[in-house]
Design an enzyme around this catalytic site. Structure first.
Site, PDB file in Angstrom:
ATOM      1  N   LYS A  73       0.813  -1.214   0.000  1.00 31.27           N
ATOM      2  CA  LYS A  73       0.000   0.000   0.000  1.00 31.27           C
ATOM      3  C   LYS A  73       0.845   1.261   0.000  1.00 31.27           C
ATOM      4  O   LYS A  73       0.442   2.289  -0.543  1.00 31.27           O
ATOM      5  CB  LYS A  73      -0.945   0.007   1.212  1.00 31.27           C
ATOM      6  CG  LYS A  73      -2.106  -0.948   1.069  1.00 31.27           C
ATOM      7  CD  LYS A  73      -3.222  -0.588   2.034  1.00 31.27           C
ATOM      8  CE  LYS A  73      -4.385  -1.565   1.895  1.00 31.27           C
ATOM      9  NZ  LYS A  73      -5.385  -1.382   2.948  1.00 31.27           N
ATOM     10  N   LYS A 110      -6.506  -8.858  -7.868  1.00 35.64           N
ATOM     11  CA  LYS A 110      -7.707  -8.883  -7.021  1.00 35.64           C
ATOM     12  C   LYS A 110      -8.744  -7.888  -7.519  1.00 35.64           C
ATOM     13  O   LYS A 110      -8.390  -6.810  -8.000  1.00 35.64           O
ATOM     14  CB  LYS A 110      -7.327  -8.483  -5.582  1.00 35.64           C
ATOM     15  CG  LYS A 110      -7.059  -9.663  -4.685  1.00 35.64           C
ATOM     16  CD  LYS A 110      -6.892  -9.232  -3.243  1.00 35.64           C
ATOM     17  CE  LYS A 110      -8.204  -8.931  -2.572  1.00 35.64           C
ATOM     18  NZ  LYS A 110      -8.092  -8.752  -1.114  1.00 35.64           N
ATOM     19  N   LYS A 149     -11.562  -1.715  -5.716  1.00 36.52           N
ATOM     20  CA  LYS A 149     -12.250  -0.461  -6.025  1.00 36.52           C
ATOM     21  C   LYS A 149     -11.303   0.534  -6.682  1.00 36.52           C
ATOM     22  O   LYS A 149     -11.735   1.489  -7.317  1.00 36.52           O
ATOM     23  CB  LYS A 149     -12.888   0.131  -4.761  1.00 36.52           C
ATOM     24  CG  LYS A 149     -11.945   0.793  -3.812  1.00 36.52           C
ATOM     25  CD  LYS A 149     -12.612   1.961  -3.107  1.00 36.52           C
ATOM     26  CE  LYS A 149     -12.499   3.208  -3.950  1.00 36.52           C
ATOM     27  NZ  LYS A 149     -13.292   4.309  -3.518  1.00 36.52           N
TER      28      LYS A 149
END
Ligand code: TRP
Length: 357
Positions: free
Chosen positions: A131, A219, A222
């Protein structure tokens, strides 16, 4: 919820509330645009635990702040998560649905656990590395200590079980290590019962990983630039049908064995979605479609998705239209969560020997 007549464990003669109960805790971040991966990988599993566990399901808004934070959307996104929990079938009379920021004990316990966890443990967290990206120096400190707040979420309620997607396994391991170290350092009581239960992950095997419809190796997310890569829970039937029709495939017919799927990520993803929606083992879905075309699988999948997701989305929209009603449900949930959480903190402050505790 817990009642005082049930058996209670004690530490140094002081009863520990909730230590004897099968209690499930999980959280979903209010980042907006909940999708099929959130539903099949997490929320659907939360619903299934309601008969066997006391459940606390949390809108983890403090976690959502660890990445780019928009004060103008977080409240609406929090209501979206609450609406999804309720629309999926979580009973807010029997169980607790609430927002993390409404229970300040999460942040208080997180601080204390930050003083229990070791830097070396955190530095091994792979999700932080993903991240934070290349420019790690510019990531928020919150993103770094995120897994400790997650441990606090779980331990604050003496939770015993944590339903999560498999991407959260490592964070759960950290929570277990923190519980054990806290117990060792501060709370091995006369009864030999540990203060914090070491929480067990409940990883859903079917469709734990829902992948992008445009690239079966990534994956469903969003943040993917392509809206066609994901099915959003509020998509209407036409949109769902169109996205499945456009979903990436490969040129072959569907195989008759799982091994052949290892090199065919799109076939793997669509078959595993089928298995999850039909509540079948993957092997059954493979057998069912062996030798058939992607078109046959897609037609079946599209129908199942529309049957399952459209009513859920309709109910979410209905719930979200009445913000005051949702806020009232969250306020009730928060009051119940605070009562349990504060009881834990009374014990934690005392175990840590803080003045006046
Ligand atoms: N980190 C989890 C996720 O992104 C969300 C989360 C926060 C959570 N606190 C939790 C999950 C506690 C389980 C238990 O999916």
């Amino acid at each position: 919820m817990s009642d005082s007549s049930s058996q209670q464990f004690s530490i140094k003669g002081v009863p520990i509330k909730g230590a004897h109960i099968k209690r499930a805790f999980s959280g979903v971040q209010p980042t907006g645009g909940l999708h099929l991966g959130n539903y099949l990988g997490a929320i659907q599993h939360f619903v299934a635990l309601q008969d066997s566990h006391e459940c606390l399901y949390c809108v983890v808004d403090l976690h959502a702040m660890t990445a780019a934070h928009d004060p103008t959307t977080i409240a609406a996104h929090s209501r979206e998560v609450a609406a999804a929990f309720i629309a999926a079938g979580i009973d807010t009379n029997k169980h607790i649905v609430f927002a993390q920021s409404h229970v300040p004990q999460h942040a208080e316990l997180a601080w204390m656990l930050e003083c229990v966890a070791r830097v070396g443990w955190l530095s091994r967290m792979t999700q932080f590395k993903e991240k934070a990206g290349k420019d790690r120096e510019r990531a928020s400190v919150g993103l770094y200590v995120y897994p400790i707040l997650m441990a606090a979420d779980i331990l604050l309620y003496h939770s015993t079980h944590v339903p999560v997607g498999d991407d959260q396994k490592q964070h759960l391991e950290l929570a277990r290590a923190i519980a054990q170290k806290f117990n060792n350092d501060y709370a091995t009581g006369a009864t030999g019962e540990d203060f914090f239960p070491v929480p067990e992950p409940l990883i859903q095997s079917r469709a734990a990983r829902v992948m992008s419809l445009r690239d079966g190796t990534k994956k469903m997310s969003k943040s993917d630039a392509s809206a066609a890569s994901r099915i959003v829970l509020t998509d209407d039937a036409d949109t769902i049908a169109r996205k499945i029709k456009k979903a990436k495939t490969d040129p072959d017919f569907l195989p008759d064995n799982a091994q052949a799927l290892e090199t065919r990520p799109e076939a793997h993803n669509l078959l595993s979605l089928h298995a999850a929606l039909a509540d079948m083992a993957m092997a059954q879905s493979i057998e069912h479609f062996a030798g058939q075309s992607f078109a046959a699988l897609k037609a079946d999948l599209s129908d199942r998705l529309i049957d399952r997701i459209c009513p859920l989305g309709d109910e979410m929209r209905r719930l979200m239209a009445d913000a005051a009603a949702l806020d009232a449900i969250l306020a009730t949930g928060a009051a119940r969560a605070r009562a349990i959480g504060e009881a834990t903190m009374v014990d934690v402050r005392r175990l840590l020997g803080l003045i006046g505790a």
